[in-house]
Design a protein around this motif. Structure first.
Motif, short mmCIF file in Angstrom:
data_model
loop_
_atom_site.label_atom_id
_atom_site.label_comp_id
_atom_site.label_asym_id
_atom_site.label_seq_id
_atom_site.Cartn_x
_atom_site.Cartn_y
_atom_site.Cartn_z
N GLN A 126 0.80 -1.21 0.00
CA GLN A 126 0.00 0.00 0.00
C GLN A 126 0.84 1.27 0.00
O GLN A 126 0.29 2.38 -0.06
N VAL A 127 2.14 1.12 0.09
CA VAL A 127 3.04 2.28 0.09
C VAL A 127 3.88 2.20 -1.19
O VAL A 127 4.67 1.27 -1.36
N VAL A 128 3.70 3.17 -2.06
CA VAL A 128 4.36 3.19 -3.36
C VAL A 128 5.43 4.28 -3.35
O VAL A 128 5.16 5.42 -2.95
N ARG A 129 6.62 3.89 -3.81
CA ARG A 129 7.73 4.84 -3.82
C ARG A 129 8.47 4.72 -5.15
O ARG A 129 8.73 3.62 -5.62
N PHE A 130 8.79 5.86 -5.76
CA PHE A 130 9.61 5.82 -6.97
C PHE A 130 10.67 6.91 -6.89
O PHE A 130 10.49 7.95 -6.23
N ALA A 131 11.78 6.63 -7.56
CA ALA A 131 12.92 7.55 -7.59
C ALA A 131 12.95 8.25 -8.93
O ALA A 131 12.73 7.64 -9.98
N ARG A 132 13.25 9.55 -8.91
CA ARG A 132 13.47 10.34 -10.12
C ARG A 132 14.94 10.72 -10.19
O ARG A 132 15.61 10.87 -9.17
N PRO A 133 15.46 10.89 -11.40
CA PRO A 133 16.86 11.30 -11.54
C PRO A 133 17.15 12.59 -10.79
O PRO A 133 16.30 13.50 -10.75
N GLY A 134 18.31 12.67 -10.19
CA GLY A 134 18.70 13.88 -9.47
C GLY A 134 18.58 13.78 -7.97
O GLY A 134 18.82 14.76 -7.26
N GLY A 135 18.19 12.60 -7.46
CA GLY A 135 18.22 12.41 -6.03
C GLY A 135 16.96 12.79 -5.28
O GLY A 135 17.02 13.31 -4.16
N TRP A 136 15.79 12.54 -5.89
CA TRP A 136 14.56 12.75 -5.13
C TRP A 136 13.58 11.63 -5.40
O TRP A 136 13.60 11.00 -6.45
N HIS A 137 12.76 11.35 -4.40
CA HIS A 137 11.79 10.27 -4.44
C HIS A 137 10.38 10.82 -4.21
O HIS A 137 10.21 11.87 -3.57
N VAL A 138 9.41 10.08 -4.71
CA VAL A 138 8.00 10.35 -4.42
C VAL A 138 7.45 9.12 -3.73
O VAL A 138 7.63 7.99 -4.22
N VAL A 139 6.80 9.30 -2.57
CA VAL A 139 6.25 8.18 -1.83
C VAL A 139 4.80 8.49 -1.47
O VAL A 139 4.49 9.59 -1.00
N THR A 140 3.91 7.53 -1.74
CA THR A 140 2.48 7.71 -1.47
C THR A 140 1.97 6.56 -0.64
O THR A 140 2.23 5.38 -0.94
N ASN A 141 1.24 6.89 0.41
CA ASN A 141 0.59 5.91 1.26
C ASN A 141 -0.87 5.77 0.81
O ASN A 141 -1.69 6.64 1.09
N PRO A 165 0.98 9.61 6.93
CA PRO A 165 -0.40 9.21 7.23
C PRO A 165 -1.08 8.59 6.02
O PRO A 165 -0.59 8.69 4.89
N PRO A 166 -2.24 7.98 6.21
CA PRO A 166 -3.00 7.46 5.07
C PRO A 166 -3.32 8.58 4.08
O PRO A 166 -3.44 9.75 4.45
N ALA A 167 -3.47 8.20 2.81
CA ALA A 167 -3.82 9.14 1.75
C ALA A 167 -2.91 10.36 1.76
O ALA A 167 -3.37 11.50 1.76
N THR A 168 -1.63 10.11 1.73
CA THR A 168 -0.65 11.19 1.76
C THR A 168 0.50 10.87 0.81
O THR A 168 0.94 9.73 0.70
N THR A 169 0.97 11.89 0.12
CA THR A 169 2.16 11.79 -0.73
C THR A 169 3.21 12.77 -0.22
O THR A 169 2.87 13.89 0.17
N ALA A 170 4.46 12.34 -0.25
CA ALA A 170 5.57 13.23 0.09
C ALA A 170 6.64 13.16 -0.97
O ALA A 170 6.86 12.10 -1.57
N TRP A 171 7.28 14.29 -1.22
CA TRP A 171 8.47 14.33 -2.05
C TRP A 171 9.67 14.36 -1.11
O TRP A 171 9.72 15.18 -0.18
N ILE A 172 10.61 13.47 -1.37
CA ILE A 172 11.72 13.22 -0.46
C ILE A 172 13.04 13.51 -1.16
O ILE A 172 13.24 13.11 -2.31
N ARG A 173 13.96 14.16 -0.45
CA ARG A 173 15.32 14.33 -0.95
C ARG A 173 16.18 13.18 -0.42
O ARG A 173 16.14 12.87 0.79
N VAL A 174 16.92 12.55 -1.31
CA VAL A 174 17.85 11.49 -0.91
C VAL A 174 19.16 11.72 -1.64
O VAL A 174 19.23 12.49 -2.60
N ASP A 175 20.22 11.04 -1.20
CA ASP A 175 21.46 11.11 -1.97
C ASP A 175 21.35 10.16 -3.15
O ASP A 175 20.44 9.32 -3.24
#
Length: 571
Positions: free
Chosen positions: A512-527, A554-564
Motif C-alpha cells: 500500500q506504500v508506493v515509492r519511486f525515484a526520479r533522476p537527481g536524487g529525489w523520491h515520491v512516496v504515497t501511502n 499518514p493514510p492518503a498522503t504523498t511526500a516528495w523526499i530528498r535522498v542522496d
C-alpha cells in the motif's frame, strides 16, 4: 546532492532543443473559458477575464494554458459545436482580445494551446447552412455526410445507429435526406474524404499558429475518417466489430493520413507547434497518435477511471511509460477535466462496481449524481485528502501533467443543479441515465463573498453552491495548508527538480506504500493504505500533501523526499 539543470546552464543549441521539447514535461492548465472569469458582467466567462487573471496563472507556476473552445457557438455542446474556427465568440471577446491574451501569457513564459474540433461543426456553420440550401449530391453537401433514408419514402434513417449523446445518430432535413451526427443533432459530422475539408483545417492550424499559439488539443481525434460504404452495418453489428483499424467510424487507420499532413504544418514553425490527441482508443493504438510523424502526444485517461488504489496506479504508470517509449513521445497524466466528475469527489465515494477487465461498470460518480448527490454518500474530507495525494503523485511523474481549472482549489463536483438550469446535452438526451457534465463546469470562486464569488459582477451562468466560499482563491491565498498553496509549491519544486523522463520503483515492503525515484536524487512516496507508514531513516521531506507529525506518512498522503544518489533507502 541534488543537481539542478536549468535553461541558463545549457549551451545555445541545447537551449533551442529544450525549448522545442517544452511540452514533454509541461504542466498544462485547462481553462473552460465560459466558467473561468467574467470581465464584462454578462454571467459568462470571457477572454478579457482570463487576461485579467494571468498574474494568478503565473503565480500558480504552469507552463501552458489549454483553452477549451472560445469560437462562435450556439452552445449546443458547451462550445464544442463550432460555427467559425477562425473567430472568437462575440460573447467572449474578439480576435484582438485573443491576441492580447496570448501576448500576456507569453510575457509570463506561459504558452497557449487551443482546442480544435475537427470531427464536426455547428449546424450554424456557413458550410452547413449552404448544405441545407443546396440539393442532394451537391458539393456543399459532400462536405458533410448526407444519405437518403430507408423505406419507400425514405422516412427511416439510413441506419439504426445511436449517437454518443443518446438518441438517433441521423437527422432528417427538409428535402428528405438525412445527415450523420455522432454527437448532438446540432453537430453534423464532416466528411474527411473531402479535400476541401482537409485543406480548410490546414488553413485553421496556420491561422492560429501565426497568431502565436504553441499547440493544439484535438477533440475526438480518433473519429474523423469514416467508411460508410453500402451496405452499412446495424448498430448491433457495429458494436460487435473491433473498435479500430477498419471500423466504420472509430479509430480507423486512415485517420493518420490526416495527422501526417497536420504534422507537416506544425513543423513549418520554429519551434514546431505541438498537438495532443483526445483519442479514447485501446492502449496499443495510442502510440501512433503520439508519434513524431503524427500529433506528437496523446492523452492517457487511465487515471480518470482508476480508484485511489496502489496497484491500479502502479500498473497505469508502468503501462503508459511503456506506451510513451513506443511512440517516442512523453505520456500525459490527467485526474480531472471538463468531461468527468472531479477527482476530489470520485475519491470520496464508494468504489464503483467493476467488470471482468477491471473497468468501472458505470461512470465513476454518475450513480451518486443521479441519486441527487447525497452528502451521506460522499466523504468530502477523505476525497480531498486522496485528491491532494494523487495530484502530488502525478506531478512527480515524468511526462506532462494536465490540470483542470479549480482542481488547485480542491473543488468537488457540484451535484445539486436544478434541471431547468442544466446545459449539457447528455442530460437532456439521456434522461435518468446521465446527469451530464455541468457539475464540473460551474464558474470558479475567486472570493468568499458576492453573488458569484468573484467570478464576475453579473452572476454566473451555472449556479454556485454556498460551500464554494471555503474553496475560493481569496480564502486559500497564502494559507500554507491550503490546496492552492500545495499546488503552487509543487509546481515550483517540480521545475527545480525535473530531470530525465524516467523513474525507478523503490521497494517499500508494503503493497500500500508506493515509492519511486526520479533522476537527481529525489523520491515520491504515497501511502494508499488506511494506516500510518514509516518514512525511511534520513528521508528529508521537501513537500507533503498534508501535515506530517514525526517520521510517518499518514493514510492518503504523498511526500516528495530528498535522498542522496545512492539512496534506495527503504530497501
Amino acid at each position: 546532492m541534488l543537481r539542478l539543470v536549468t535553461l541558463e546552464t545549457l549551451t545555445a543549441p541545447d537551449r533551442a532543443r529544450a525549448d522545442a521539447a517544452w511540452w514533454r514535461q509541461a504542466a498544462v492548465y485547462q481553462i473552460y473559458p465560459r466558467s473561468f472569469a467574467d470581465r464584462n458582467g454578462d454571467g459568462i466567462g470571457d477572454i478579457a477575464g482570463i487576461t485579467a487573471r494571468v498574474p494568478y496563472l503565473a503565480r500558480l507556476g504552469i507552463d501552458a494554458v489549454w483553452l477549451s473552445p472560445f469560437y462562435p457557438s450556439e452552445l449546443a455542446d458547451g462550445g464544442y459545436d463550432v460555427a467559425d474556427y477562425r473567430a472568437v465568440d462575440p460573447r467572449l471577446g474578439t480576435l484582438e482580445d485573443m491576441d492580447a491574451l496570448i501576448a500576456a501569457l507569453e510575457a509570463e513564459g506561459i504558452r497557449t494551446i487551443v482546442d480544435i474540433v475537427p470531427n464536426h461543426t455547428s449546424d450554424q456553420h456557413t458550410w452547413f447552412q449552404e448544405a441545407l440550401a443546396s440539393p442532394a449530391g451537391s458539393p456543399a453537401r459532400d462536405r458533410y455526410i448526407f444519405r437518403d433514408g430507408r423505406g419507400p419514402d425514405g422516412a427511416e434513417p439510413p441506419t439504426d445507429w445511436v449517437s454518443v449523446f443518446g438518441g438517433p445518430a441521423w437527422h432528417r432535413v427538409a428535402d428528405g435526406q438525412w445527415y450523420f451526427h455522432n454527437f448532438a443533432p446540432e453537430q453534423p459530422d464532416l466528411n474527411w474524404a473531402n479535400r476541401e475539408v482537409r485543406d480548410d483545417f490546414l488553413t485553421t492550424l496556420r491561422f492560429w499558429s501565426d497568431r502565436g499559439v504553441a499547440g493544439f488539443r484535438i477533440d475526438v481525434a480518433h473519429m474523423l475518417t469514416k467508411d460508410l460504404t453500402e451496405p452499412l452495418p446495424s448498430q448491433a453489428e457495429m458494436d460487435a466489430l473491433p473498435r479500430e483499424g477498419d471500423h466504420p467510424i472509430i479509430d480507423r487507420d486512415d485517420v493518420h493520413e490526416v495527422y501526417a499532413e497536420w504534422r507537416r504544418v506544425f513543423d513549418e514553425y520554429d519551434p514546431p507547434r505541438t498537438a495532443v490527441a483526445e483519442a479514447w482508443v485501446a492502449p496499443h493504438r495510442r502510440p501512433r497518435y503520439a508519434s513524431a510523424e503524427g500529433l506528437g502526444q496523446a492523452f492517457n485517461f487511465d487515471l480518470l477511471e482508476a480508484d485511489f488504489d496502489a496497484e491500479q496506479f502502479v500498473s497505469i504508470v508502468d503501462d503508459n511509460l511503456r506506451l510513451a517509449a513506443a511512440s517516442g513521445s512523453s505520456t500525459t497524466w490527467v485526474l480531472s477535466n471538463h468531461d468527468v466528475v472531479r477527482h476530489a469527489t470520485r475519491y470520496g465515494l464508494d468504489r464503483p462496481a467493476r467488470s471482468a477487465d477491471g473497468r468501472p461498470v458505470e461512470k465513476h460518480g454518475n450513480a451518486w449524481l443521479l441519486a441527487g448527490g447525497p452528502e451521506s454518500a460522499l466523504d468530502r474530507a477523505a476525497g480531498l485528502a486522496r485528491a491532494r495525494a494523487a495530484s502530488l503523485f502525478v506531478l512527480g511523474l515524468p511526462g506532462s501533467a494536465y490540470l483542470y481549472q479549480g482542481e488547485e482549489l480542491g473543488l468537488h463536483e457540484v451535484a445539486t443543479i436544478p434541471d431547468v438550469e442544466r446545459q449539457d446535452p447528455t442530460f437532456f438526451r439521456n434522461p435518468g441515465v446521465e446527469l451530464g457534465r455541468d457539475g464540473c463546469r460551474v464558474p470558479l470562486p475567486w472570493s468568499a463573498e458576492g453573488p458569484s464569488f468573484g467570478f464576475g459582477p453579473g452572476g454566473s451562468h451555472l449556479p454556485q453552491p454556498d460551500w464554494f466560499a471555503e474553496h475560493a482563491v481569496e480564502t486559500q491565498e497564502d494559507d500554507p495548508s491550503s490546496t492552492l498553496e500545495l499546488y503552487r509549491a509543487a509546481l515550483a519544486l517540480r521545475h527545480e527538480l525535473q530531470g530525465a523522463e524516467s523513474l525507478r520503483w523503490v521497494p517499500t515492503g508494503d503493497a500500500q506504500v508506493v515509492r519511486f525515484a526520479r533522476p537527481g536524487g529525489w523520491h515520491v512516496v504515497t501511502n494508499f493504505g488506511d494506516g500510518d507508514a514509516p518514512l525511511a531513516p534520513g528521508d528529508e521531506v521537501l513537500l507533503a500533501s498534508r501535515s506530517l507529525s514525526g517520521a510517518v506518512l499518514p493514510p492518503a498522503t504523498t511526500a516528495w523526499i530528498r535522498v542522496d544518489d545512492e539512496g534506495d533507502r527503504p530497501a
